[in-house]
Design an enzyme around this catalytic site. Structure first.
Site, PDB file in Angstrom:
ATOM      1  N   GLY A 148       0.846  -1.195   0.000  1.00  0.00           N
ATOM      2  CA  GLY A 148       0.000   0.000   0.000  1.00  0.00           C
ATOM      3  C   GLY A 148       0.872   1.232   0.000  1.00  0.00           C
ATOM      4  O   GLY A 148       1.053   1.914  -0.993  1.00  0.00           O
ATOM      5  N   ARG A 149       1.483   1.512   1.162  1.00  0.00           N
ATOM      6  CA  ARG A 149       2.343   2.683   1.319  1.00  0.00           C
ATOM      7  C   ARG A 149       3.459   2.725   0.266  1.00  0.00           C
ATOM      8  O   ARG A 149       3.758   3.775  -0.303  1.00  0.00           O
ATOM      9  CB  ARG A 149       2.956   2.669   2.722  1.00  0.00           C
ATOM     10  CG  ARG A 149       3.740   3.911   3.088  1.00  0.00           C
ATOM     11  CD  ARG A 149       4.584   3.655   4.339  1.00  0.00           C
ATOM     12  NE  ARG A 149       3.819   3.033   5.401  1.00  0.00           N
ATOM     13  CZ  ARG A 149       3.236   3.680   6.389  1.00  0.00           C
ATOM     14  NH1 ARG A 149       3.319   4.998   6.437  1.00  0.00           N
ATOM     15  NH2 ARG A 149       2.573   3.029   7.329  1.00  0.00           N
ATOM     16  N   ARG A 206      -0.898  12.127  10.581  1.00  0.00           N
ATOM     17  CA  ARG A 206       0.155  11.196  10.970  1.00  0.00           C
ATOM     18  C   ARG A 206       1.152  11.782  11.985  1.00  0.00           C
ATOM     19  O   ARG A 206       1.572  11.075  12.903  1.00  0.00           O
ATOM     20  CB  ARG A 206       0.892  10.672   9.738  1.00  0.00           C
ATOM     21  CG  ARG A 206       0.006   9.827   8.822  1.00  0.00           C
ATOM     22  CD  ARG A 206       0.806   9.168   7.695  1.00  0.00           C
ATOM     23  NE  ARG A 206       1.701   8.164   8.203  1.00  0.00           N
ATOM     24  CZ  ARG A 206       3.022   8.315   8.276  1.00  0.00           C
ATOM     25  NH1 ARG A 206       3.589   9.443   7.858  1.00  0.00           N
ATOM     26  NH2 ARG A 206       3.776   7.352   8.748  1.00  0.00           N
ATOM     27  N   TYR A 230       1.202   9.407  15.001  1.00  0.00           N
ATOM     28  CA  TYR A 230       2.334   8.474  15.021  1.00  0.00           C
ATOM     29  C   TYR A 230       3.685   9.152  15.280  1.00  0.00           C
ATOM     30  O   TYR A 230       4.718   8.500  15.203  1.00  0.00           O
ATOM     31  CB  TYR A 230       2.447   7.731  13.679  1.00  0.00           C
ATOM     32  CG  TYR A 230       1.236   6.964  13.250  1.00  0.00           C
ATOM     33  CD1 TYR A 230       0.601   6.068  14.103  1.00  0.00           C
ATOM     34  CD2 TYR A 230       0.720   7.113  11.966  1.00  0.00           C
ATOM     35  CE1 TYR A 230      -0.504   5.348  13.688  1.00  0.00           C
ATOM     36  CE2 TYR A 230      -0.395   6.406  11.545  1.00  0.00           C
ATOM     37  CZ  TYR A 230      -0.999   5.524  12.415  1.00  0.00           C
ATOM     38  OH  TYR A 230      -2.096   4.809  11.988  1.00  0.00           O
ATOM     39  N   CYS A 241      -7.108  24.418  15.975  1.00  0.00           N
ATOM     40  CA  CYS A 241      -7.134  24.832  17.378  1.00  0.00           C
ATOM     41  C   CYS A 241      -6.690  23.660  18.245  1.00  0.00           C
ATOM     42  O   CYS A 241      -7.480  23.016  18.932  1.00  0.00           O
ATOM     43  CB  CYS A 241      -8.544  25.304  17.750  1.00  0.00           C
ATOM     44  SG  CYS A 241      -8.608  26.101  19.354  1.00  0.00           S
ATOM     45  N   TYR A 244      -2.107   7.328   3.571  1.00  0.00           N
ATOM     46  CA  TYR A 244      -2.768   7.602   4.850  1.00  0.00           C
ATOM     47  C   TYR A 244      -2.906   9.090   5.160  1.00  0.00           C
ATOM     48  O   TYR A 244      -3.166   9.452   6.295  1.00  0.00           O
ATOM     49  CB  TYR A 244      -2.055   6.882   6.004  1.00  0.00           C
ATOM     50  CG  TYR A 244      -1.906   5.411   5.746  1.00  0.00           C
ATOM     51  CD1 TYR A 244      -3.023   4.578   5.802  1.00  0.00           C
ATOM     52  CD2 TYR A 244      -0.691   4.858   5.386  1.00  0.00           C
ATOM     53  CE1 TYR A 244      -2.915   3.225   5.535  1.00  0.00           C
ATOM     54  CE2 TYR A 244      -0.570   3.497   5.113  1.00  0.00           C
ATOM     55  CZ  TYR A 244      -1.688   2.693   5.184  1.00  0.00           C
ATOM     56  OH  TYR A 244      -1.576   1.363   4.912  1.00  0.00           O
TER      57      TYR A 244
END
Length: 474
Positions: free
Chosen positions: A328-329, A366, A370, A397, A426
């Site tokens: 995928g990535r 991300r 992560y 905010c 993602y």
């Protein structure tokens, strides 16, 4: 890591000289920028023959910019590498959770890849794209594998209607499918059995899926009971096994170890009368997000996985199964960048300088989720050297809405175009409307042509699904 003095002597141009090579010379997952990236005569970053400053002017900001050449190159490298290194049949299926939309699905399908979907929505998107391409129902069914640890009854019924392979994750799902199958005469449900192989790798704990303490898949000690149960259900066509050990992995050994574990269980299934034909090793190959990252190439990864599976089969005198991988990535990640427009600036003497952009955690969650790191450049002044250290803040905010801490850039000005690299995986798929921000547009670029593939949301879109009860109007 580079010292402060070394960093300050650098410019955006260095990312092209050291981080990107021509198509075919480097695996796309090892490149910081898309393969077509270059600097044009206006000192602006150009991708797919399109000037990033011009794209922002035409399509707005923030903007996802997807390079078709890089995506196609990654698809081909996977396909060709398996043809070179694996002596049995192979199949590449795109893990569409990385980014699912009609255009990407169409490109990936045209390169001969299938699809891993994990929801009714991803399945619906894939179906629509493949139908628009003119594929038959039978061809579509053969291209799709349906994953997920808690598929709803409606999703399972849709999968049965499509006829795609269902990757069975747990007892609840297995027995639900058996019940559905027994209610319908002559139904034949193609399934793979997912299990946790007990292999851990060095990646973020949230994206580790192969260790035993995981929400995904059957535990290995359950498989004898699982195989026995499946063998007694006439509605199942059990085609093979599936395992996935995690995401953004740079180590080669865990995937090579996986081949031995899977082939051993592959052989065990035969003792229950199950004639398995497919072995799905998942995906997980990482990409280069920063200069310090050094992932294996697509070629290296495929070679290691192929050799481990063939060696395990040879030692047991088993024929080579169809080997399936689910990247995928490493297919989509490096093919896309995100363009922002710089706005406000806050200087805290002897501490930090914040430079704010017009997006942030709603288009790229991300970093806050992560702690992910990225590289970035000022796209409209690529040759200028870095003279200051700043922290790039999003506009939400939320104090944690920081895209990157302490990055070296040229002296920035409001209106500059900031480009963050490696945002194909993602980013769009996890984007939100936090603070009621409309999600950005996405454009596909190739040979100087830019095509809108995802429209920018409007304020009207934000309230489209809202409902106001009549009693609140009085």
């Amino acid at each position: 890591m580079l010292s402060t003095e070394q960093r300050k002597s650098r410019s955006g141009q260095d990312y092209l000289e050291k981080g990107t090579l021509k198509e075919g010379e480097r695996s796309p997952n090892q490149s910081l920028l898309p393969l077509t990236a270059k600097i044009n005569n206006h000192d602006c970053l150009e991708i797919g023959g399109c000037d990033l400053k011009t794209l922002v002017k035409q399509f707005g900001s923030p903007l996802y910019v997807l390079d078709e050449v890089t995506l196609r190159s990654a698809c081909r490298q996977y396909r060709e590498a398996f043809n070179r290194h694996y002596q049995g049949p192979s199949k590449i299926i795109y893990a569409s959770k990385a980014w699912s939309c009609l255009a990407i699905t169409s490109i990936v399908a045209s390169e001969g890849l299938g699809f891993d979907v994990v929801s009714g929505g991803e399945l619906y998107t894939t179906l629509n794209a493949l139908e628009k391409m003119g594929l038959t129902s039978e061809q579509i069914a053969q291209q799709i594998y349906f994953h997920g640890n808690n598929k709803s009854l409606a999703e399972l019924k849709l999968a049965l209607e499509v006829g795609c392979t269902i990757v069975v994750d747990n007892w609840f799902e297995l027995k639900t499918l058996a019940k559905l199958g027994n209610q319908t005469a002559s139904i034949n449900i193609p399934i793979l059995v997912r299990f946790t192989p007990g292999i851990e790798c060095h990646t973020h704990e949230y994206i580790q899926t192969g260790h035993l303490d995981s929400k995904f898949g059957f535990d290995p000690h359950q498989l004898d009971t699982v195989f026995n149960y499946i063998s007694q259900q006439s509605c199942f066509d059990c085609r093979g096994l599936h395992a996935h050990i995690g995401s953004q992995i740079f180590e080669e050994q865990p995937h090579q170890d996986l081949g031995e574990v899977m082939v051993e269980l592959f052989q065990k299934a035969q003792s229950y009368g199950l004639v398995l034909q497919e072995l799905n090793v998942g995906g997980g190959l990482g990409i280069r997000y920063t200069e310090d990252d050094d992932p294996p190439s697509i070629e290296q990864w495929v070679k290691g996985v192929s050799q481990s599976v063939m060696k395990a089969c040879d030692s047991r005198q088993l024929p080579y199964p169809q080997l399936i991988a689910e990247p995928g990535r490493s297919l989509i990640g490096s093919a896309c960048v995100t363009s922002y427009t710089i706005g406000s600036r806050k200087e805290i003497p002897q501490q930090r300088t914040y430079v704010a952009v017009d997006g942030g955690m709603s288009d790229n969650p991300r970093p806050i989720t992560y702690q992910s790191l990225y590289c970035l450049v000022v796209a409209n002044r690529m040759s200028e050297t870095c003279t200051e250290t700043v922290t790039i803040a999003g506009k939400h905010c939320e104090s944690g809405d920081i895209l990157i801490h302490n990055v070296q850039l040229p002296q920035t000005r409001p209106g500059d175009i900031l480009v963050v690299m490696g945002t194909g995986a993602y980013n769009h798929s996890m984007a939100s409307n936090y603070n009621r921000l409309p999600r950005p547009a996405a454009v596909l670029v190739k040979d100087g042509e830019a095509n809108l593939v995802v429209k920018r949301e409007t304020h009207d879109d934000l309230i489209r699904q809202d409902r106001l009860p009549e009693r609140l109007l009085s």
